[in-house]
Design a protein around this motif. Structure first.
Motif, mmCIF file in Angstrom:
data_model
loop_
_atom_site.group_PDB
_atom_site.id
_atom_site.type_symbol
_atom_site.label_atom_id
_atom_site.label_comp_id
_atom_site.label_asym_id
_atom_site.label_seq_id
_atom_site.Cartn_x
_atom_site.Cartn_y
_atom_site.Cartn_z
ATOM 1 N N GLU A 105 0.834 -1.186 0.000
ATOM 2 C CA GLU A 105 0.000 0.000 0.000
ATOM 3 C C GLU A 105 0.878 1.248 0.000
ATOM 4 O O GLU A 105 1.872 1.331 0.719
ATOM 5 N N SER A 152 1.799 5.058 0.812
ATOM 6 C CA SER A 152 1.484 5.974 1.909
ATOM 7 C C SER A 152 0.856 7.245 1.338
ATOM 8 O O SER A 152 1.267 7.746 0.291
ATOM 9 N N GLN A 153 -0.148 7.720 2.020
ATOM 10 C CA GLN A 153 -0.851 8.907 1.562
ATOM 11 C C GLN A 153 -0.186 10.144 2.147
ATOM 12 O O GLN A 153 0.086 10.186 3.352
ATOM 13 N N SER A 161 4.343 15.780 -4.137
ATOM 14 C CA SER A 161 4.299 14.464 -3.485
ATOM 15 C C SER A 161 3.169 13.610 -4.042
ATOM 16 O O SER A 161 3.322 12.391 -4.200
ATOM 17 N N LEU A 162 2.029 14.221 -4.373
ATOM 18 C CA LEU A 162 0.930 13.459 -4.971
ATOM 19 C C LEU A 162 1.296 12.945 -6.358
ATOM 20 O O LEU A 162 0.992 11.796 -6.711
ATOM 21 N N SER A 201 3.704 10.037 -6.006
ATOM 22 C CA SER A 201 2.991 8.828 -5.580
ATOM 23 C C SER A 201 2.213 8.219 -6.741
ATOM 24 O O SER A 201 2.186 6.999 -6.919
ATOM 25 N N CYS A 240 2.722 4.493 -8.436
ATOM 26 C CA CYS A 240 1.603 3.552 -8.627
ATOM 27 C C CYS A 240 1.516 3.096 -10.080
ATOM 28 O O CYS A 240 1.297 1.913 -10.354
#
Length: 84
Positions: free
Chosen positions: A39, A41-42, A60-61, A64, A68
């Motif tokens: 998973e 990390s948010q 950062s988004l 991420s 993914c």
């Protein structure tokens, strides 16, 4: 006479196919690497979100999201190798 010989020949061909059997072979299932299915990390979103922090949050988004997408591409590549 000729018809009888042809009939016997065809009968032998048909009975030769009747002895086939089905053999099931066990296939080793290789699990996916844990790093691909872990998973993500948010990123933490601060409660008062000033403009400067929103830029860092966007970075950062996006990183991420890129990770993914790389993981999904690797999973697709593994699944394509399993099909072959």
């Amino acid at each position: 006479m000729m018809i009888a010989l042809v009939s016997l020949y065809l009968l032998q061909l048909l009975t030769g196919c009747g002895n086939s059997r089905i053999v099931y072979v066990k296939v080793l299932v290789v699990p996916l690497p844990a790093s691909l299915i872990a998973e993500m990390s948010q990123p933490v979103i601060p409660d008062p979100l000033p403009y400067e922090d929103s830029l860092d949050l966007n970075v950062s988004l996006l990183s991420s999201l890129g990770q993914c997408n790389r993981d999904k591409a690797n999973i697709r590549a593994i699944e394509n190798e399993r099909v072959k």
